[in-house]
Design an enzyme around this catalytic site. Structure first.
Site, PDB file in Angstrom:
ATOM      1  N   HIS A  14       0.849  -1.194   0.000  1.00 39.98           N
ATOM      2  CA  HIS A  14       0.000   0.000   0.000  1.00 39.98           C
ATOM      3  C   HIS A  14       0.885   1.244   0.000  1.00 39.98           C
ATOM      4  O   HIS A  14       2.088   1.150   0.232  1.00 39.98           O
ATOM      5  CB  HIS A  14      -0.902   0.021   1.245  1.00 39.98           C
ATOM      6  N   HIS A  55       5.442   6.872  -1.066  1.00 39.97           N
ATOM      7  CA  HIS A  55       6.152   5.654  -1.438  1.00 39.97           C
ATOM      8  C   HIS A  55       5.364   4.414  -1.036  1.00 39.97           C
ATOM      9  O   HIS A  55       4.421   4.485  -0.254  1.00 39.97           O
ATOM     10  CB  HIS A  55       7.525   5.616  -0.758  1.00 39.97           C
TER      11      HIS A  55
END
Length: 173
Positions: free
Chosen positions: A38, A118
């Site tokens: 995720h 990120h």
């Protein structure tokens, strides 16, 4: 309970990333499980029931945005590697983060200094062969997983177990 806010990744991209992670199967590196991939928007840490109710009352919905997943990076830096990640790119991601950070700071959560969008692919516990790891990161630094459309922010509960964390969606905006 331990909570965080995140953007989900489509299953087809998770599959590609899971195959790619094989390049980093090395002693001392804990790879993130495919189902747990995720983009973290904000880690909230331990939150009590009262604070959870306040979070659930916030409007954290977002307009759909296209996010590009590309390049390999490390935290805190390339000489002291603790996290290996794939960058998440869209100019609006930082703005979304700032808005959410502001709303949460009004509930008493600490504001973040800087947000680097990120997707974590691995955590480095120790490095058996630092040169090999740095060479691998250099070799794949320009990797590109394409883009996807993100439409939701999700609130996750993270339960730590000896086999790794288990994530459970509490709310989707």
């Amino acid at each position: 309970m331990r909570l965080f806010l995140a953007i989900d990744i489509p299953e087809n991209i998770k599959e590609e990333i899971a195959k790619f992670q094989e390049q980093f199967k090395m002693k001392g590196i804990k790879l993130v499980e495919k189902e747990n991939l995720h983009i973290t928007v904000k880690f909230l840490g331990e939150v009590d029931e009262e604070k959870l109710k306040e979070i659930l009352n916030l409007d954290l919905s977002i307009q759909p945005i296209k996010i590009k997943l590309k390049y390999i990076g490390t935290f805190p830096n390339s000489n002291y590697i603790r996290v290996i990640w794939i960058g998440a790119y869209n100019n609006n991601l930082v703005e979304i983060f700032k808005e959410i950070d502001e709303k949460l700071s009004n509930l008493g959560f600490k504001k973040e200094r800087e947000y680097v969008p990120h997707l974590t692919i691995g955590r480095v516990k120790f490095i058996d062969n630092k040169k090999k790891l740095k060479d691998r990161i250099e070799k794949y630094k320009d990797v590109d997983f394409g883009e996807f459309e993100a439409k939701h922010i999700k609130l996750y509960k993270s339960t730590l177990t000896p086999n790794g964390p288990i994530y459970e969606v509490i709310k989707e905006w």
